[in-house]
Write an enzyme that holds these catalytic residues in place. Structure first.
Site, PDB file in Angstrom:
ATOM      1  N   CYS A 124     -13.418  38.906 -17.328  1.00 49.42           N
ATOM      2  CA  CYS A 124     -14.229  38.174 -16.734  1.00 49.42           C
ATOM      3  C   CYS A 124     -13.474  37.497 -15.798  1.00 49.42           C
ATOM      4  O   CYS A 124     -12.393  36.711 -16.204  1.00 49.42           O
ATOM      5  CB  CYS A 124     -15.283  37.330 -17.519  1.00 49.42           C
ATOM      6  N   CYS A 127     -15.520  40.425  -9.619  1.00 50.62           N
ATOM      7  CA  CYS A 127     -16.679  39.774 -10.830  1.00 50.62           C
ATOM      8  C   CYS A 127     -16.660  41.278 -11.641  1.00 50.62           C
ATOM      9  O   CYS A 127     -17.019  42.160 -11.152  1.00 50.62           O
ATOM     10  CB  CYS A 127     -17.887  39.544 -10.200  1.00 50.62           C
TER      11      CYS A 127
HETATM   12  N1  DGL Z   1     -16.789  36.117 -13.159  1.00 54.56           N
HETATM   13  C1  DGL Z   1     -17.849  36.984 -13.419  1.00 54.56           C
HETATM   14  C2  DGL Z   1     -17.417  38.254 -14.265  1.00 54.56           C
HETATM   15  O1  DGL Z   1     -16.164  38.653 -14.114  1.00 54.56           O
HETATM   16  C3  DGL Z   1     -19.330  36.721 -14.041  1.00 54.56           C
HETATM   17  C4  DGL Z   1     -19.332  35.999 -14.964  1.00 54.56           C
HETATM   18  C5  DGL Z   1     -20.830  35.646 -15.130  1.00 54.56           C
HETATM   19  O2  DGL Z   1     -21.646  35.514 -14.119  1.00 54.56           O
HETATM   20  O3  DGL Z   1     -21.676  35.987 -16.473  1.00 54.56           O
HETATM   21  O4  DGL Z   1     -18.004  38.921 -14.903  1.00 54.56           O
END
Ligand code: DGL
Length: 275
Positions: free
Chosen positions: A201, A90
């Site tokens: 993301c 993430c």
């Molecule tokens: N999948 C995550 C990222 O790469 C988080 C997205 C989120 O929860 O806002 O930032």
């Protein structure tokens, strides 16, 4: 004088297998599955543990302190379940917590993810790249560092798109309205001359088909590079210690199970875990 008796049974001297040999992977929700599938492709024999913090998704609109607290609790949970490596799959969580966590868990290899600005800056011909991300990542020191280090010679257009996280959590870009949202975000990048689109993301690779419908920008996704880094830091394991991949969510187990099947084709039991 007392002499020690010779041992009756000779015990072969072998190194005990490491107890914690699983790969622990975490994200705010289903996004980290885009990294997990690369890990499964590269390391099919190593069991994984995946934690989706769907009680707190989205991370992108939360403070760095709040995200750090969640990631710390999930890291402890995954280590207790047998993880010997933690993958923060993430961007928002890596930005908020990678450095403090490394100090807190000095013996556990922690693999984070950073916006793939470097390959995009190397590949651009127009000198303009688009970065699709969330607020927490855009605000973080990690993103500033990456921009200074790799992109001082290119124009970077950062687009904060929390609606795309929601779109993926709810099933992906499947309707005409979803494509309209993608057009609204991507068309200005194309108009400004961008010729690379960084997916900063981990939810966004699951929008690849939709993103390709609305433009022909090459998508730059660091998840395969993260899997290669996991392979580099992984401790050797006992090949006999067979185990299955396990899935946890702090949200609804049935909903996550459906997403798991839809997004990466895995049909597995999902356990609801509270931290
Ligand atoms: N999948 C995550 C990222 O790469 C988080 C997205 C989120 O929860 O806002 O930032």
């Amino acid at each position: 004088m007392l002499r020690p008796k010779a041992p009756l049974v000779s015990v072969p001297s072998v190194n005990p297998p490491p107890i914690n040999f699983k790969i622990g992977v975490l994200d705010s929700g289903v996004g980290g599955l885009s990294v997990l599938r690369e890990i499964h492709d590269l390391l099919p024999e190593t069991p994984t543990l995946y934690f989706a913090d769907q009680a707190h998704v989205p991370y992108g609109s939360r403070s760095a302190d709040a995200i750090r607290g969640y990631v710390e609790a999930i890291t402890c949970f995954l280590i207790a379940e047998g993880a010997g490596v933690i993958v923060i799959a993430c961007h928002a969580a890596s930005a908020a917590s990678l450095h403090p966590l490394r100090q807190q868990f000095p013996t556990i290899p922690l693999v984070g993810i950073e916006p793939a600005v470097k390959p995009a800056a190397e590949a651009t011909r127009s000198g303009v790249i688009g970065v699709l991300t969330t607020q927490a990542t855009a605000n973080g020191a990690l993103y500033r560092r990456v921009l200074t280090q790799y992109a001082d010679h290119v124009r970077v257009l950062t687009v904060v798109a929390p609606e795309l996280v929601t779109m993926v959590e709810q099933g992906g870009a499947i309707s005409v309205q979803d494509d309209a949202v993608l057009h609204r975000l991507i068309d200005p990048l194309v108009a400004a001359g961008a010729d690379q689109l960084v997916l900063a993301c981990t939810h966004f690779p699951f929008l690849a088909a939709g993103l390709r419908r609305v433009s022909d920008l090459p998508l730059v996704d660091p998840s395969a590079a993260v899997a290669r880094q996991v392979a580099r830091v992984l401790a050797p394991r006992d090949p006999a210690a067979g185990d299955v991949n396990r899935y946890f969510t702090s949200g609804d187990a049935a909903t996550f199970r459906g997403a798991l099947k839809r997004l990466i084709g895995e049909d597995a039991e999902v356990i609801r875990a509270t931290l």
